[in-house]
Motif scaffolding. Structure first.
Motif, PDB file in Angstrom:
ATOM      1  N   THR A  23      11.332 -81.958   2.245  1.00 16.54           N
ATOM      2  CA  THR A  23      12.669 -81.438   1.980  1.00 16.54           C
ATOM      3  C   THR A  23      13.171 -82.097   0.707  1.00 16.54           C
ATOM      4  OG1 THR A  23      13.115 -81.206   4.338  1.00 16.54           O
ATOM      5  CG2 THR A  23      15.019 -81.224   2.873  1.00 16.54           C
ATOM      6  N   PHE A  24      13.592 -81.273  -0.257  1.00 19.80           N
ATOM      7  CA  PHE A  24      14.146 -81.762  -1.517  1.00 19.80           C
ATOM      8  C   PHE A  24      15.656 -81.583  -1.491  1.00 19.80           C
ATOM      9  CE2 PHE A  24       9.896 -80.322  -2.577  1.00 19.80           C
ATOM     10  CZ  PHE A  24       9.421 -81.271  -3.454  1.00 19.80           C
ATOM     11  N   THR A  25      16.386 -82.613  -1.923  1.00 15.95           N
ATOM     12  CA  THR A  25      17.827 -82.508  -2.058  1.00 15.95           C
ATOM     13  C   THR A  25      18.201 -83.117  -3.402  1.00 15.95           C
ATOM     14  OG1 THR A  25      18.068 -82.821   0.323  1.00 15.95           O
ATOM     15  CG2 THR A  25      20.056 -83.061  -1.011  1.00 15.95           C
ATOM     16  N   ALA A  26      18.794 -82.304  -4.273  1.00 11.78           N
ATOM     17  CA  ALA A  26      19.257 -82.821  -5.563  1.00 11.78           C
ATOM     18  C   ALA A  26      20.608 -83.487  -5.337  1.00 11.78           C
ATOM     19  CB  ALA A  26      19.393 -81.689  -6.571  1.00 11.78           C
ATOM     20  N   LYS A  27      20.815 -84.657  -5.947  1.00 15.86           N
ATOM     21  CA  LYS A  27      22.105 -85.327  -5.806  1.00 15.86           C
ATOM     22  C   LYS A  27      23.206 -84.437  -6.382  1.00 15.86           C
ATOM     23  CE  LYS A  27      24.498 -89.669  -6.420  1.00 15.86           C
ATOM     24  NZ  LYS A  27      24.369 -91.071  -6.758  1.00 15.86           N
ATOM     25  N   LYS A  28      22.921 -83.763  -7.507  1.00 17.84           N
ATOM     26  CA  LYS A  28      23.843 -82.797  -8.122  1.00 17.84           C
ATOM     27  C   LYS A  28      23.014 -81.599  -8.579  1.00 17.84           C
ATOM     28  CE  LYS A  28      26.981 -86.265 -10.059  1.00 17.84           C
ATOM     29  NZ  LYS A  28      27.551 -86.788 -11.296  1.00 17.84           N
ATOM     30  N   SER A  29      23.544 -80.400  -8.419  1.00 15.66           N
ATOM     31  CA  SER A  29      22.822 -79.213  -8.888  1.00 15.66           C
ATOM     32  C   SER A  29      23.019 -78.999 -10.380  1.00 15.66           C
ATOM     33  CB  SER A  29      23.253 -77.968  -8.112  1.00 15.66           C
ATOM     34  OG  SER A  29      24.633 -77.735  -8.313  1.00 15.66           O
ATOM     35  N   LYS A  30      24.068 -79.620 -10.946  1.00 18.62           N
ATOM     36  CA  LYS A  30      24.326 -79.573 -12.384  1.00 18.62           C
ATOM     37  C   LYS A  30      24.687 -80.981 -12.832  1.00 18.62           C
ATOM     38  CE  LYS A  30      25.974 -74.841 -12.416  1.00 18.62           C
ATOM     39  NZ  LYS A  30      27.097 -73.940 -12.659  1.00 18.62           N
ATOM     40  N   LYS A 112      -2.234 -80.438  -3.659  1.00 15.85           N
ATOM     41  CA  LYS A 112      -1.334 -79.305  -3.880  1.00 15.85           C
ATOM     42  C   LYS A 112       0.031 -79.816  -4.311  1.00 15.85           C
ATOM     43  CE  LYS A 112      -3.868 -76.631  -0.640  1.00 15.85           C
ATOM     44  NZ  LYS A 112      -4.037 -75.490   0.096  1.00 15.85           N
ATOM     45  N   GLU A 113       0.706 -79.027  -5.156  1.00 13.57           N
ATOM     46  CA  GLU A 113       2.021 -79.422  -5.643  1.00 13.57           C
ATOM     47  C   GLU A 113       3.115 -78.584  -4.998  1.00 13.57           C
ATOM     48  OE1 GLU A 113       1.726 -79.139  -9.924  1.00 13.57           O
ATOM     49  OE2 GLU A 113       1.110 -81.235 -10.025  1.00 13.57           O
ATOM     50  N   THR A 114       4.185 -79.253  -4.579  1.00 10.82           N
ATOM     51  CA  THR A 114       5.368 -78.589  -4.041  1.00 10.82           C
ATOM     52  C   THR A 114       6.503 -78.858  -5.022  1.00 10.82           C
ATOM     53  OG1 THR A 114       4.575 -78.997  -1.793  1.00 10.82           O
ATOM     54  CG2 THR A 114       6.887 -78.392  -2.035  1.00 10.82           C
ATOM     55  N   VAL A 115       7.262 -77.804  -5.351  1.00 16.85           N
ATOM     56  CA  VAL A 115       8.286 -77.881  -6.380  1.00 16.85           C
ATOM     57  C   VAL A 115       9.673 -77.671  -5.773  1.00 16.85           C
ATOM     58  CG1 VAL A 115       9.067 -76.873  -8.567  1.00 16.85           C
ATOM     59  CG2 VAL A 115       6.620 -76.975  -8.051  1.00 16.85           C
ATOM     60  N   SER A 116      10.628 -78.476  -6.217  1.00 19.14           N
ATOM     61  CA  SER A 116      12.012 -78.380  -5.736  1.00 19.14           C
ATOM     62  C   SER A 116      12.731 -77.204  -6.392  1.00 19.14           C
ATOM     63  CB  SER A 116      12.772 -79.658  -6.090  1.00 19.14           C
ATOM     64  OG  SER A 116      13.009 -79.704  -7.494  1.00 19.14           O
ATOM     65  N   ASP A 117      13.931 -76.934  -5.900  1.00 21.81           N
ATOM     66  CA  ASP A 117      14.830 -76.023  -6.591  1.00 21.81           C
ATOM     67  C   ASP A 117      15.260 -76.711  -7.895  1.00 21.81           C
ATOM     68  OD1 ASP A 117      14.780 -74.003  -4.672  1.00 21.81           O
ATOM     69  OD2 ASP A 117      16.484 -74.826  -3.575  1.00 21.81           O
ATOM     70  N   PRO A 118      15.630 -75.934  -8.905  1.00 26.86           N
ATOM     71  CA  PRO A 118      15.966 -76.509 -10.205  1.00 26.86           C
ATOM     72  C   PRO A 118      17.358 -77.156 -10.264  1.00 26.86           C
ATOM     73  CG  PRO A 118      16.159 -74.134 -10.276  1.00 26.86           C
ATOM     74  CD  PRO A 118      15.620 -74.481  -8.929  1.00 26.86           C
ATOM     75  N   VAL A 119      17.484 -78.111 -11.193  1.00 33.53           N
ATOM     76  CA  VAL A 119      18.754 -78.754 -11.527  1.00 33.53           C
ATOM     77  C   VAL A 119      19.003 -78.511 -13.012  1.00 33.53           C
ATOM     78  CG1 VAL A 119      19.924 -80.980 -11.825  1.00 33.53           C
ATOM     79  CG2 VAL A 119      18.587 -80.535  -9.762  1.00 33.53           C
ATOM     80  N   ARG A 120      20.191 -78.017 -13.364  1.00 32.19           N
ATOM     81  CA  ARG A 120      20.532 -77.754 -14.763  1.00 32.19           C
ATOM     82  C   ARG A 120      21.204 -78.992 -15.347  1.00 32.19           C
ATOM     83  NH1 ARG A 120      20.415 -73.830 -18.054  1.00 32.19           N
ATOM     84  NH2 ARG A 120      20.020 -72.195 -16.527  1.00 32.19           N
ATOM     85  N   CYS A 121      20.739 -79.380 -16.537  1.00 30.36           N
ATOM     86  CA  CYS A 121      21.289 -80.524 -17.251  1.00 30.36           C
ATOM     87  C   CYS A 121      21.903 -80.035 -18.564  1.00 30.36           C
ATOM     88  CB  CYS A 121      20.189 -81.556 -17.534  1.00 30.36           C
ATOM     89  SG  CYS A 121      20.765 -83.006 -18.420  1.00 30.36           S
ATOM     90  N   SER A 122      23.173 -80.348 -18.781  1.00 28.19           N
ATOM     91  CA  SER A 122      23.874 -79.994 -20.020  1.00 28.19           C
ATOM     92  C   SER A 122      24.126 -81.262 -20.814  1.00 28.19           C
ATOM     93  CB  SER A 122      25.229 -79.350 -19.701  1.00 28.19           C
ATOM     94  OG  SER A 122      25.052 -78.214 -18.908  1.00 28.19           O
ATOM     95  N   CYS A 123      24.114 -81.122 -22.126  1.00 29.67           N
ATOM     96  CA  CYS A 123      24.402 -82.284 -22.964  1.00 29.67           C
ATOM     97  C   CYS A 123      25.528 -81.928 -23.923  1.00 29.67           C
ATOM     98  CB  CYS A 123      23.170 -82.714 -23.750  1.00 29.67           C
ATOM     99  SG  CYS A 123      23.441 -84.251 -24.647  1.00 29.67           S
ATOM    100  N   PHE A 124      26.608 -82.685 -23.844  1.00 29.13           N
ATOM    101  CA  PHE A 124      27.734 -82.516 -24.764  1.00 29.13           C
ATOM    102  C   PHE A 124      27.516 -83.504 -25.894  1.00 29.13           C
ATOM    103  CE2 PHE A 124      29.135 -81.168 -20.579  1.00 29.13           C
ATOM    104  CZ  PHE A 124      29.534 -79.863 -20.867  1.00 29.13           C
ATOM    105  N   CYS A 125      26.581 -83.144 -26.750  1.00 24.98           N
ATOM    106  CA  CYS A 125      26.133 -84.056 -27.821  1.00 24.98           C
ATOM    107  C   CYS A 125      26.518 -83.510 -29.189  1.00 24.98           C
ATOM    108  CB  CYS A 125      24.634 -84.224 -27.761  1.00 24.98           C
ATOM    109  SG  CYS A 125      24.029 -84.816 -26.173  1.00 24.98           S
TER     110      CYS A 125
END
Length: 125
Positions: A23-30, A112-125
């Protein structure tokens, strides 16, 4: 080669499986990063139904580029004895525009590889 459709594109890998034991859980989805702010972090918690601890050498966090998991990073984990308690992260110490994108957590078990749902990362650079 198989893949998983996600809101952000197609993920390609040699073998992609859905492992009911993980089970994968992202701390933040964005995640938002800012120039000059240290510690921009993408973090996943990965648990096994069996309760077994994961070894960090079987876990990586990758950036998706054109739907393909690339630029995989060696992860850091919160150590608990010799195994990790399931919290894995990568940190961008001095973020720049190139950190912006979509990231996934990949766990390799039994070849075998198991992949999580994606997390989007934004950069205010």
């Amino acid at each position: 080669s198989s893949g998983i459709n996600a809101e952000y594109g197609q993920i390609e890998a040699e073998v992609v499986v859905i492992d009911p034991d993980l089970t994968f859980t992202a701390k933040k989805s964005k995640v938002s990063c800012k120039t000059g702010k240290n510690g921009c972090k993408i973090e996943f918690t990965v648990t096994k139904a069996s309760g077994e601890k994961l070894d960090k050498k079987h876990v990586k966090i990758c950036k998706l580029e054109d739907g393909v998991a690339t630029n995989c990073n060696h992860i850091k984990g919160n150590k608990e004895k010799e195994k990790y308690n399931g919290k894995f992260h990568i940190t961008f110490n001095k973020p720049s525009r190139d950190v912006a994108g979509v990231y996934v957590c990949v766990v390799r078990q039994r070849g075998k590889e198991t992949v999580s749902d994606p997390v989007r990362c934004s950069c205010f650079c």
